[in-house]
Design an enzyme around this catalytic site. Sequence first.
Site, PDB file in Angstrom:
ATOM      1  N   ASP A   1       9.673  16.255 -20.952  1.00  0.00           N
ATOM      2  CA  ASP A   1       8.806  17.201 -20.240  1.00  0.00           C
ATOM      3  C   ASP A   1       8.804  18.530 -21.025  1.00  0.00           C
ATOM      4  O   ASP A   1      10.079  18.734 -21.338  1.00  0.00           O
ATOM      5  CB  ASP A   1       9.117  17.202 -18.804  1.00  0.00           C
ATOM      6  CG  ASP A   1       7.658  18.119 -18.087  1.00  0.00           C
ATOM      7  OD1 ASP A   1       6.571  18.070 -18.551  1.00  0.00           O
ATOM      8  OD2 ASP A   1       8.112  19.194 -17.355  1.00  0.00           O
TER       9      ASP A   1
ATOM     10  N   ASP B   1       7.521  22.242 -19.406  1.00  0.00           N
ATOM     11  CA  ASP B   1       7.688  23.207 -18.516  1.00  0.00           C
ATOM     12  C   ASP B   1       9.056  22.935 -17.592  1.00  0.00           C
ATOM     13  O   ASP B   1       8.772  21.703 -17.150  1.00  0.00           O
ATOM     14  CB  ASP B   1       6.646  23.827 -17.774  1.00  0.00           C
ATOM     15  CG  ASP B   1       5.481  24.405 -18.624  1.00  0.00           C
ATOM     16  OD1 ASP B   1       5.778  25.025 -19.333  1.00  0.00           O
ATOM     17  OD2 ASP B   1       4.251  23.719 -18.651  1.00  0.00           O
TER      18      ASP B   1
ATOM     19  N   LYS C   1       0.704  11.798 -15.649  1.00  0.00           N
ATOM     20  CA  LYS C   1       2.318  11.337 -14.942  1.00  0.00           C
ATOM     21  C   LYS C   1       2.021  11.704 -13.514  1.00  0.00           C
ATOM     22  O   LYS C   1       1.624  12.721 -13.112  1.00  0.00           O
ATOM     23  CB  LYS C   1       3.360  12.389 -15.268  1.00  0.00           C
ATOM     24  CG  LYS C   1       3.962  12.130 -16.766  1.00  0.00           C
ATOM     25  CD  LYS C   1       4.964  13.080 -17.212  1.00  0.00           C
ATOM     26  CE  LYS C   1       4.481  14.614 -17.198  1.00  0.00           C
ATOM     27  NZ  LYS C   1       5.708  15.481 -17.671  1.00  0.00           N
TER      28      LYS C   1
ATOM     29  N   ASP D   1      12.086  17.633 -14.995  1.00  0.00           N
ATOM     30  CA  ASP D   1      12.468  18.216 -14.054  1.00  0.00           C
ATOM     31  C   ASP D   1      11.625  18.099 -12.661  1.00  0.00           C
ATOM     32  O   ASP D   1      12.076  18.545 -11.650  1.00  0.00           O
ATOM     33  CB  ASP D   1      11.982  19.834 -14.484  1.00  0.00           C
ATOM     34  CG  ASP D   1      10.847  20.043 -14.331  1.00  0.00           C
ATOM     35  OD1 ASP D   1       9.807  19.420 -14.870  1.00  0.00           O
ATOM     36  OD2 ASP D   1      10.310  21.207 -13.604  1.00  0.00           O
TER      37      ASP D   1
END
Length: 259
Positions: free
Chosen positions: A13, A15, A184, A209
């Site tokens: 990912d 961010d 996602k 995250d």
Amino acid sequence: MAEQKPIAAWMTDMDGVLVHEGRMIPGADTLLHRLSERGVPFLVLTNNSIHTPRDLRFRLRSSGLEVPEESIWTSAMATAAFLDDQRPGGSAYVIGEAGLTTALHEIGYVLTDTRPDYVVLGETRTYSFEAVTTAIRLIDAGARFVATNPDATGPSTEGLLPATGSVAAMISKATGTDPYFVGKPNPLMMRAALNRLQAHSESTLMIGDRMDTDILAGLEAGMRTVLVLSGITRADEVERFPFRPTRVVTSIADLVDDV
């Protein structure tokens, strides 16, 4: 138990893993450089549909990270691939920004508010009452409802912002129609990413995250997963979920030696 295959491809990912509010998370540059240097296939994934891969490459470079356009996969691109497969050459009414409209134009879609095949909802910082009203009326008239991702909130320097999932919920409440979310945790986005990498799920690692999107998506696609604690999900929240990542680390820096 069968012996696990060595990791041959990486997905991560963006961010909260590589960058946070435009600043590089320490260790991200070293990891990406090592992957490139050793010829390990990798893909940077994001549920944010605002920017094109070219824009994201520039933004990442401004943060000190070098990622080629072809190594970036967005929920807007996944949504366009899905629509191109389902209804080639179709039409859509779009609420979103350049990342989404560009992806749809590239597959030959016509963007219109006149009897579109789909209403496609993506991320934007300029949601308008007029646009949402148009979307509701078109869905009520029979347009199919698709959204790029289910994230209810997104980060900003001032705090949380309402994201695609929140606006989708408002439209769903008004129409009684739930959208099909492409991004996602839908494994559809992950399978398309695996195809793009020409990789197999059993030998691919997914780093994220967020337990509810990144880790769940990787798990459902059959990949090994790593949760980093540098973004949304906190350590004390992991046990609340009925599923677990393969590994939990403080940040991307903890994975550099695994390449």
